[in-house]
Design a protein around this motif. Structure first.
Motif: not given
Length: 672
Positions: A354-365, A369-371, A475-479
């Motif tokens: 599961a962690a690998g899957k999350a890490a593999a997601a490119a920014p904006g995919d 995790p920042n979405i 991307t980054f985690t929003p407030s």
């Protein structure tokens, strides 16, 4: 420069982009502007994340209770200082570096004697002893805090001196709880204190009751809506043996503790550890068996036999591990927890997978995790296309660069608002939709996306396939707000006949006014009671991902509501629903909501047409009499005038604003 972008999906007609009225965007503008502002480092700064049981009620001094409490934030500039009231010992880590020990310091303490490079930085502070009071940060002129990236999951460790890390060099930081949390990439808390027992007897404080308090001493209850644990590890029994606790007393107390923790954390995996000295083993196992026999499938007994070696892994002969022993303990415990948490996640074979899957997601995919997704989204059927269900679902993220594009599968209408400005309408957009035809200034931006509904059903292809950013952007985690309100109802809650449906409905407006996230579990035509006429029953469908499908169930661990507002009964009239059926169904729904959200305040609204009022009141009274003190009936008599309805049933824009004016203060008063 800090900029924000707000995007909506809409299913109304139109052939060109145009600006929304200022009145419909004012609350969004204010909320977005607040979210993008730098924080000032004060105790109440929303960019400071407190982990553990902190008392922040004074507004000027934050006090960590129990052991191992810490705070995290991010900041700009080159230096950072922390304000201490009196002499205190604490550890500070800047930019993920080693935890530096500050002994007996007071006043304004510099954590960066050597200035940092100009840019963005992170900070973590954990208090050890002394006057453990955080009074804020001092930053460079023009600098400020930003929202830190913190893990979404949290693990709580419940125990005595062993869990607290007694006799080690760094106490909590050397304990197996801290090490396990760090190893799993989770936030972690230690509800532990030296000398504590499970059973309160013969002068020993019992965690069977003290666990539910804000501090290791005192009677003030902890507010469990502050966070939800994903896992709870219990290591108790070592000290009970010396206080005359019988096996029967221990087993009863352990069973009750597991039951009571489950009530506070309905979705957590619970782990009952065999103590290192093998005390009350039979009783601990029996307590776990009692709970699994009662239907709680997420309670596990953990046999720790052979985990540590006498003579090498202990500080003393009383069962206290040394630093090496705690590390060994964490190395054995972390995989046990990881396996259980992974098994509870559909489609995840292992925690690592599961962690690998999350890490593999490119920014904006979609899997980035920042979405952050709000409402009931199907994020598991496909890794490349996420689908929202129910009304008013949205997502939020931050991004860098100067442009952003939205990837849509097929035609859907969109609203986009940049920097909290007027919302712009994009008609029947599909493919890669450029939301910034005029590039933004370089800097940080935020984005919020919502696909609008008509009468509770999405029109068009409401499927999110990701974002396209500038080369090198990320991307980054929003407030985000700290509270969430869920609105349960029919077409009135959807906002049918208003100018922008869900966006101009009272649920959305109240959430924006109170600075809370919001969800609308509502669909046009929905009723409360399940009958043979195929009209959707919310008593049945409340627990589902999709209003129009019997499966799958919604995973309530995805978010916890702080308040739930129910507005049902308008459509039950004329369907042969009896008074007794309605009251029974309402009571059933209240129980389902309480099981899903054990700490939420539930508001049962009188329908605006005054239907099934005695039955609604009776269901609330029954819930209160059964011990649920956080349920209220809301009398809406006289709230709406004739000119506030678009027909005889549905409020217009003015009517929804009136409902907001009346209901928001009621919710606010209960949530504080």
């Amino acid at each position: 420069m800090t900029t924000s972008l707000l995007v909506w999906g809409l299913s109304l007609g139109g052939s060109r982009a145009h600006a929304a009225s200022a009145s419909t965007t004012a609350s969004t503008t204010a909320a977005t502007a607040t979210a993008t502002a730098l924080g000032n480092g004060s105790v109440t700064d929303s960019n400071i994340s407190y982990v553990g049981r902190w008392d922040v009620s004074s507004g000027t001094a934050a006090v960590p209770n129990w052991t191992g409490g810490y705070l995290q934030t991010a900041f700009t500039g080159t230096t950072v200082k922390v304000k201490a009231r009196d002499a205190v010992n604490f550890y500070a880590s800047v930019d993920g570096g080693a935890d530096v020990f500050y002994a007996g310091v007071r006043g304004t303490v510099s954590l960066t004697p050597q200035p940092l490079p100009q840019g963005n930085h992170t900070l973590r502070i954990s208090y050890r002893s002394g006057d453990t009071v955080f009074q804020g940060l001092v930053l460079d002129s023009g600098a400020g805090t930003t929202t830190p990236q913190v893990p979404s999951k949290l693990i709580e460790f419940v125990g005595d001196s062993i869990t607290a890390g007694a006799l080690t060099d760094r106490l909590a930081l050397d304990s197996y709880g801290w090490k396990t949390g760090e190893q799993l990439g989770m936030r972690h808390t230690q509800i532990a204190r030296s000398g504590y027992c499970l059973v309160g007897k013969d002068g020993c404080t019992g965690l069977a009751t003290q666990f539910f308090k804000i501090g290791s001493t005192g009677d003030q209850n902890w507010d469990f809506s502050r966070y939800q644990a994903s896992a709870v590890v219990i290591n108790l029994g070592t000290n009970d043996i010396g206080h005359g606790v019988t096996g029967a007393e221990f087993q009863t107390a352990y069973t009750n503790l597991l039951r009571d923790i489950r009530a506070k954390y309905p979705n957590a995996a619970l782990f009952a550890l065999q103590t290192l000295k093998k005390r009350y083993v039979t009783e601990t196992k029996a307590a776990v068996s009692a709970r699994t026999g009662a239907g709680d499938a997420r309670v596990t007994y953990v046999d720790t036999t052979g985990w540590l070696t006498d003579g090498t892994d202990y500080e003393d002969g009383n069962g206290h591990p040394n630093e090496s022993g705690h590390t060994k303990f964490a190395n054995r415990l972390a995989p046990v927890i990881s396996a259980k948490l992974a098994a509870a996640t559909p489609g995840a074979a292992t925690k690592a997978g599961a962690a690998g899957k999350a890490a593999a997601a490119a920014p904006g995919d979609p899997g980035d995790p920042n979405i952050k997704f709000y409402g009931r989204w199907d994020t598991r059927s496909s890794a490349t296309a996420y689908t929202p269900y129910w009304a008013g679902a949205y997502f939020r993220t931050g991004f860098t660069g100067r442009t952003v594009k939205l990837k849509q599968r097929n035609a859907i209408d969109l609203w986009a608002s940049i920097d909290g400005g007027p919302a712009t309408f994009f008609d029947e957009a599909k493919g890669t939709v450029n939301l910034t035809p005029t590039p933004l200034s370089a800097g940080n931006h935020t984005l919020q996306v919502n696909y609008q509904v008509v009468a509770g059903s999405y029109h068009g292809d409401a499927v999110f396939q990701g974002l396209t950013l500038d080369s090198g952007a990320t991307t980054f985690t929003p407030s985000t707000p700290k509270k969430l309100i869920e609105f349960v109802g029919d077409s009135i809650t959807v906002g049918t006949t208003t100018s922008q449906n869900a966006r101009t409905a009272y649920g959305w407006l109240i959430g924006e006014r109170l600075g809370a996230d919001h969800t609308q579990i509502a669909q046009g035509g929905a009723a409360l009671v399940d009958t043979a006429d195929d009209r959707m029953s919310l008593e049945q469908q409340f627990t589902k991902l999709n209003p129009n499908a019997a499966t799958p169930d919604w995973d309530f661990s995805r978010y916890q509501a702080n308040a739930v507002v129910i507005n049902l009964g308008t459509n039950d009239v004329g369907r042969g629903v009896t008074s007794a059926q309605f009251q029974a169904a309402y009571s059933s729904l209240l129980r389902k909501v309480r099981a899903a959200y054990p700490n939420a305040w539930i508001f049962a609204l009188e329908t605006f047409r005054g239907r099934f009022v005695p039955e609604t009141q009776a269901a609330v009274t029954a819930a209160v009499n059964s011990g649920d003190a956080k349920v209220s009936f809301v009398d809406t008599t006289g709230w709406l005038a004739a000119d506030e309805l678009s027909d005889s049933v549905h409020p217009n824009d003015k009517g929804h604003r009136t409902i907001t004016d009346r209901l928001a203060p009621i919710i606010s008063a209960k949530l504080g």
